[in-house]
Design an enzyme around this catalytic site. Structure first.
Site, PDB file in Angstrom:
ATOM      1  N   HIS A 165       0.863  -1.184   0.000  1.00  0.00           N
ATOM      2  CA  HIS A 165       0.000   0.000   0.000  1.00  0.00           C
ATOM      3  C   HIS A 165       0.903   1.238   0.000  1.00  0.00           C
ATOM      4  O   HIS A 165       1.512   1.564   1.020  1.00  0.00           O
ATOM      5  CB  HIS A 165      -0.901  -0.017   1.237  1.00  0.00           C
ATOM      6  CG  HIS A 165      -1.845  -1.180   1.230  1.00  0.00           C
ATOM      7  ND1 HIS A 165      -2.267  -1.825   2.369  1.00  0.00           N
ATOM      8  CD2 HIS A 165      -2.428  -1.827   0.180  1.00  0.00           C
ATOM      9  CE1 HIS A 165      -3.082  -2.809   2.022  1.00  0.00           C
ATOM     10  NE2 HIS A 165      -3.191  -2.835   0.714  1.00  0.00           N
ATOM     11  N   GLU A 168       1.321   4.198   2.589  1.00  0.00           N
ATOM     12  CA  GLU A 168       1.797   3.884   3.937  1.00  0.00           C
ATOM     13  C   GLU A 168       3.328   4.040   3.977  1.00  0.00           C
ATOM     14  O   GLU A 168       4.082   3.077   4.104  1.00  0.00           O
ATOM     15  CB  GLU A 168       1.314   2.477   4.323  1.00  0.00           C
ATOM     16  CG  GLU A 168      -0.209   2.423   4.371  1.00  0.00           C
ATOM     17  CD  GLU A 168      -0.795   1.021   4.314  1.00  0.00           C
ATOM     18  OE1 GLU A 168      -2.021   0.910   4.161  1.00  0.00           O
ATOM     19  OE2 GLU A 168      -0.041   0.035   4.399  1.00  0.00           O
ATOM     20  N   HIS A 258       3.161  -2.349   7.046  1.00  0.00           N
ATOM     21  CA  HIS A 258       2.055  -1.453   6.665  1.00  0.00           C
ATOM     22  C   HIS A 258       1.896  -0.302   7.639  1.00  0.00           C
ATOM     23  O   HIS A 258       2.550  -0.244   8.678  1.00  0.00           O
ATOM     24  CB  HIS A 258       0.733  -2.243   6.666  1.00  0.00           C
ATOM     25  CG  HIS A 258       0.580  -3.192   5.534  1.00  0.00           C
ATOM     26  ND1 HIS A 258      -0.263  -2.980   4.485  1.00  0.00           N
ATOM     27  CD2 HIS A 258       1.172  -4.392   5.301  1.00  0.00           C
ATOM     28  CE1 HIS A 258      -0.188  -4.001   3.637  1.00  0.00           C
ATOM     29  NE2 HIS A 258       0.679  -4.868   4.106  1.00  0.00           N
ATOM     30  N   GLU A 334       1.527  -3.346  11.529  1.00  0.00           N
ATOM     31  CA  GLU A 334       0.817  -2.082  11.288  1.00  0.00           C
ATOM     32  C   GLU A 334       1.367  -1.002  12.213  1.00  0.00           C
ATOM     33  O   GLU A 334       1.420  -1.190  13.423  1.00  0.00           O
ATOM     34  CB  GLU A 334      -0.688  -2.253  11.555  1.00  0.00           C
ATOM     35  CG  GLU A 334      -1.380  -3.246  10.629  1.00  0.00           C
ATOM     36  CD  GLU A 334      -1.703  -2.689   9.246  1.00  0.00           C
ATOM     37  OE1 GLU A 334      -1.476  -1.470   9.025  1.00  0.00           O
ATOM     38  OE2 GLU A 334      -2.170  -3.464   8.395  1.00  0.00           O
TER      39      GLU A 334
HETATM   40 ZN    ZN Z   1      -1.692  -1.424   4.335  1.00  0.00          ZN
END
Ligand code: ZN
Length: 390
Positions: A165, A168, A258, A334
């Site tokens: 992504h 990010e 992420h 994350e």
């Molecule tokens: Zn992500």
């Protein structure tokens, strides 16, 4: 004099809707061929000493509306140091940023950007160091290379990959930290990790989305972390090339890095819902997570995503697909766009430096896990031999 607002540069994203003196209404542009948007990055010229009001007016329909409350944008005067804009507020789908720039050119973003030019600096400068090998795993749809760095001589294969992504950007700051530590030959943890493991590091899996200023997708508007069950050359060559390289050298340990828009904490997501889940695999994941919590005050285990019930994992995501396909321990890390609210920093919020420190801690935790990883690898080899001879 009119302000000049622009985003026509590497990773830039904004559209000017209306300008009136010291205020401007802006919109974030959707990812190409997709409805996702949340990443913004633009520069404001001509505002020195003026009390500016910049409003992003299309936040309500963004990918993660829960990301806006308690969020503060970042600003830089030199494109190196990114501080939080303390007068950022959110109401009724509008993010309002008020600032009086001390100079005529300032840069504003959703998070400290990690440009493709910086990516090339990172990959090239790391390749130049002793014991580092470079290869391109394939090409993106826009023709950019999927860069992979290999470090270490050991039998435990560790895959670290980030920025599926592209918005990010903290994920690539984490990678810069991981590569710094993995190339610090005076660090005893690094020396043992490089002796016992081989690291395969893909710092940016989505160079096209990164350069285009996307939040979540590649040049075809495809979310790469929903492609791992069936990656294709047409839609997701980035995933296909990494997955094929993993088939050649299957991971024992894999981490996908992420950022999360809403949750103000660092956390891991695992693979609990996969069909072939084994106790040993899950034990390793939990042990890593517990160890990381002990070594880093910026990591915690109480907040995170809901754990799917047995057999209900989303197998299109890399973490679940790798755990199922290779029987390895894999995880999604994350980091927050906002901050770790349990240990906040009023000036920087969550930042490039703190992302790097979390990477150092992850490698320390991996070092602590080595005896268990070796035992698990031996066990998998034994089970495979028995299967062959049966
Ligand atoms: Zn992500």
């Amino acid at each position: 004099m009119a302000l000049t607002i622009s985003s026509s540069f590497d990773a830039g994203n904004i559209r000017v809707i209306r300008q009136d003196g010291d205020s401007a209404d802006l919109e974030i542009v959707t990812d190409h061929l997709s409805d996702f948007y949340q990443w913004f990055y633009f520069r404001v010229a001509g505002g020195a000493g003026r009390a500016l009001t910049l409003r992003i007016t299309n936040c309500a329909a963004s990918a993660y509306p829960h990301g806006w409350p308690d969020y503060k944008a970042v600003m830089s005067l030199d494109r190196e140091d990114w501080i939080r804009l303390s007068d950022t507020s959110y109401s009724g789908g509008v993010l309002t940023m008020k600032l009086t720039p001390p100079q005529d050119l300032v840069w504003i973003a959703y998070f400290a950007p990690y440009s493709m030019e910086r990516h090339h600096d990172l990959v090239t400068q790391t390749t130049a160091l002793p014991g580092v090998a470079y290869r391109s795993l394939g090409k993106s749809l826009d023709g950019q290379d999927i860069d992979c760095l290999t470090i270490g001589e050991g039998g435990i294969n560790v895959w670290l990959y980030a920025r599926q992504h592209p918005g990010e950007s903290m994920a690539e700051w984490w990678m810069e930290g991981a590569l710094e530590k993995l190339t610090d030959e005076d660090d005893p943890v690094t020396r043992v990790l490089r002796r016992d493991c081989t690291f395969h590091v893909v710092p940016n899996m989505n160079p096209d989305g990164s350069r285009r200023g996307h939040l979540r997708t590649n040049a075809a508007g495809v979310n790469l972390n929903r492609e791992w069950h069936a990656p294709s050359a047409e839609k997701s060559p980035e995933v296909l090339s990494v997955r094929n390289a993993m088939d050649e050298v299957p991971p024992d340990f894999a981490m996908d890095v992420h950022g999360d828009e809403a949750i103000p904490a660092n956390f891991l997501a695992g693979f609990e819902g996969i069909p072939s889940l084994s106790d040993g695999q899950l034990r390793l994941f939990n042990l890593f997570s517990e160890t990381l919590e002990k070594v880093s005050p910026d990591f915690q285990r109480s907040q995170g995503y809901e754990i799917p019930p047995p057999g209900h994992a989303n197998m299109s995501m890399s973490t679940t697909q790798l755990a199922e396909r290779y029987g390895c321990v894999s995880m999604t890390l994350e980091m927050p766009f906002k901050d770790n609210f349990d240990l906040p920093d009023e000036v920087y919020g969550w930042s490039p430096q703190r992302s790097k420190h979390l990477a150092y801690a992850c490698l320390d935790a991996l070092h602590a896990l080595l005896p268990d990883l070796k035992a698990a690898q031996a066990e998998r080899a034994r089970a495979k031999r028995e299967k062959v001879s049966a």
